[in-house]
Write an enzyme that holds these catalytic residues in place. Structure first.
Site, PDB file in Angstrom:
ATOM      1  N   ASP A 129       7.060  16.291 -25.625  1.00  0.00           N
ATOM      2  CA  ASP A 129       6.861  16.518 -24.262  1.00  0.00           C
ATOM      3  C   ASP A 129       7.089  15.466 -23.461  1.00  0.00           C
ATOM      4  OD1 ASP A 129       6.332  19.123 -24.205  1.00  0.00           O
ATOM      5  OD2 ASP A 129       4.269  18.804 -24.996  1.00  0.00           O
ATOM      6  N   ASP A 135      13.197  14.203 -15.573  1.00  0.00           N
ATOM      7  CA  ASP A 135      12.027  14.697 -15.082  1.00  0.00           C
ATOM      8  C   ASP A 135      11.551  13.665 -14.052  1.00  0.00           C
ATOM      9  OD1 ASP A 135      11.084  17.179 -16.564  1.00  0.00           O
ATOM     10  OD2 ASP A 135      11.146  15.593 -18.206  1.00  0.00           O
ATOM     11  N   GLU A 158       2.811  15.908 -13.349  1.00  0.00           N
ATOM     12  CA  GLU A 158       2.624  15.946 -14.812  1.00  0.00           C
ATOM     13  C   GLU A 158       3.322  14.722 -15.323  1.00  0.00           C
ATOM     14  OE1 GLU A 158       4.769  18.607 -18.331  1.00  0.00           O
ATOM     15  OE2 GLU A 158       3.860  19.685 -16.871  1.00  0.00           O
ATOM     16  N   GLU A 159       4.178  14.071 -14.589  1.00  0.00           N
ATOM     17  CA  GLU A 159       5.007  13.055 -15.223  1.00  0.00           C
ATOM     18  C   GLU A 159       4.119  11.641 -14.833  1.00  0.00           C
ATOM     19  OE1 GLU A 159       7.250  13.801 -16.973  1.00  0.00           O
ATOM     20  OE2 GLU A 159       7.210  15.758 -16.210  1.00  0.00           O
ATOM     21  N   ASP A 177       4.431  20.225 -11.570  1.00  0.00           N
ATOM     22  CA  ASP A 177       5.308  19.862 -12.506  1.00  0.00           C
ATOM     23  C   ASP A 177       6.983  20.006 -12.188  1.00  0.00           C
ATOM     24  OD1 ASP A 177       6.786  19.839 -14.873  1.00  0.00           O
ATOM     25  OD2 ASP A 177       5.969  21.529 -16.002  1.00  0.00           O
ATOM     26  N   LEU A 179       9.958  19.127 -13.173  1.00  0.00           N
ATOM     27  CA  LEU A 179      11.138  19.822 -13.816  1.00  0.00           C
ATOM     28  C   LEU A 179      10.436  20.550 -15.148  1.00  0.00           C
ATOM     29  CD1 LEU A 179      13.954  20.514 -13.238  1.00  0.00           C
ATOM     30  CD2 LEU A 179      14.652  18.662 -14.347  1.00  0.00           C
ATOM     31  N   ASP A 180       9.912  21.923 -15.025  1.00  0.00           N
ATOM     32  CA  ASP A 180       9.781  22.406 -16.160  1.00  0.00           C
ATOM     33  C   ASP A 180      10.826  22.985 -17.141  1.00  0.00           C
ATOM     34  OD1 ASP A 180       7.455  23.982 -17.693  1.00  0.00           O
ATOM     35  OD2 ASP A 180       8.962  25.685 -17.254  1.00  0.00           O
ATOM     36  N   GLU A 340       0.402  23.720 -14.296  1.00  0.00           N
ATOM     37  CA  GLU A 340       1.323  24.819 -14.559  1.00  0.00           C
ATOM     38  C   GLU A 340       0.173  26.280 -14.599  1.00  0.00           C
ATOM     39  OE1 GLU A 340       4.045  22.953 -17.820  1.00  0.00           O
ATOM     40  OE2 GLU A 340       2.216  23.241 -18.540  1.00  0.00           O
TER      41      GLU A 340
END
Length: 403
Positions: A129, A135, A158-159, A177, A179-180, A340
């Site tokens: 991950d 991302d 998230e990054e 998020d 780029l999931d 998410e």
């Protein structure tokens, strides 16, 4: 090679000129601080529920179907009327997602993997991950668009290890998020972007920037004002809710507009598809194994055998489930509540479905840390209720592979 993320929408070279009409001036964006947009033409297209296309036939006559609506028009005063601030914010969000869509589809995106210096200093993941170059670029695109909107106080991604405070008087908080599913890009598997939007908590304004950024980002999913995902696949689809139904818009590549194609999505009460990595079957708790064994044999509450469909891209698996019904899941503590689980649960609930951690409603869970992980089950209400009845469905051990 330097990668350009500038987005352009040229007219199809093969389109007959007799079928093209320049839109009237009032169809262009008129809100302040709008992102740049190229001059548009509207080609003749097939008719879909929820929108129309005006086109000019060879003889000069104009034909019209049902009302044509772009995302911005749908949100405006003549649509559902979400307010100018949120309309402007979503105009910048859609612009960012068009840039990401162009980036994901670029033949040069693999060259980003060679730029190792891009991955330094960003947290939020490890092992499989860990942030990928795409991302990080996507994260920067979104942050830039949110800054330009002037409507966002804080962005939590998230990054990033911590939320980013943007502007003191921004009315909104955005969690994302960027780029999931990015590790699937080299195989051209669908990817997506996820957003959740809250009101800024003005009662926290007296705190330091770090404190109020953190607390604003840890709001319960019950307080979401809007949420959305964008699916980058054979079509680019933006699916959003503003608390009054779930609606999907498809990107018209010839004009650069997101067009309302799926108004008021209603997930079927029950589906016939489950989506999970069942290679991990022997790591699952007994309750989850019994549930899967039961439904795929057609011995559950629904007397038909279920099929498995699993892409390993959350947005893609969720999008299919939203349209066709069933359940998509990750039973281990893997997916993030803030970025998410909450936004997608809001979307599925507004479509008549349910979001659960296997025991509790997702939107009722109070986040205690930014990158908090949990099991996630999303889908048709009858499927989620049946799954929860097996009780022991949360996978608490992860032997043989990384968290």
């Amino acid at each position: 090679m330097q990668l350009s993320t500038t987005l352009e929408y040229p007219l199809p070279s093969t389109a007959p000129k007799s079928l093209l009409v320049i839109p009237k001036a009032q169809n262009f964006r008129t809100l302040p601080n709008c992102p740049p947009r190229s001059r548009l033409c509207t080609p003749k297209m097939a008719s879909f529920p929820g929108f129309s296309v005006r086109c000019r036939a060879a003889g000069g006559a104009t034909e019209s179907q049902s009302e044509y609506r772009t995302l911005v028009e749908f949100l405006g005063k003549e649509g559902i009327g979400v307010g100018d601030d949120l309309v402007l914010l979503f105009d910048h969000i859609q612009y960012a997602c068009k840039r990401i869509a162009s980036l994901v589809a670029s033949p040069f995106n693999s060259s980003l993997g060679k730029q190792a210096n891009l991955v330094g200093g960003l947290g939020g993941g490890s092992g499989r991950d860990a942030p990928k170059p795409l991302d990080i670029v996507s994260n920067d695109i979104i942050l830039s668009s949110l800054r330009n909107s002037g409507k966002v106080a804080v962005m939590a991604s998230e990054e990033d290890d911590a939320p980013v405070w943007i502007v003191d008087d921004g009315p909104f908080v955005v969690v994302t998020d960027p780029l999931d599913g990015s590790r699937n890009i080299d195989a051209s598997i669908p990817t997506g972007t996820i957003f959740g939007i809250y009101n800024r908590l003005v009662e926290l304004d007296h705190l330091s920037k770090d404190e109020k950024a953190q607390l604003n980002s840890l709001q319960s999913g019950n307080r979401l004002v809007a949420s959305a995902y964008v699916l980058y696949s054979s079509a680019t689809i933006l699916c959003a809710t503003f608390g009054s139904g779930t609606h999907a818009f498809t990107l018209d590549q010839s004009t650069g507009d997101f067009i309302l194609t799926h108004p008021n999505i209603k997930i079927p009460p029950r589906g016939q598809i489950y989506s999970v990595n069942d290679a991990r079957y022997f790591d699952w708790p007994d309750g989850l194994r019994r549930y899967i064994d039961t439904v795929r044999q057609g011995k559950g509450r629904y007397p038909k055998k279920y099929s498995a469909r699993y892409i390993c891209s959350l947005v893609a698996d969720f999008h299919r489930t939203l349209l066709y019904g069933g359940v998509t899941m990750n039973p281990r503590d893997h997916l993030r509540l803030v970025y998410e689980a909450n936004p997608l649960s809001f979307l599925v609930e507004q479509a008549g479905g349910k979001g659960s951690d296997g025991k509790s409603r997702i939107l009722s869970i109070q986040p205690v840390k930014l990158h908090q992980r949990l099991p996630l089950f999303l889908g048709s209400p009858e499927d989620i209720e049946e799954l929860e009845s097996y009780e022991d469905v949360q996978q608490k051990v992860n032997p043989g592979y990384e968290v």
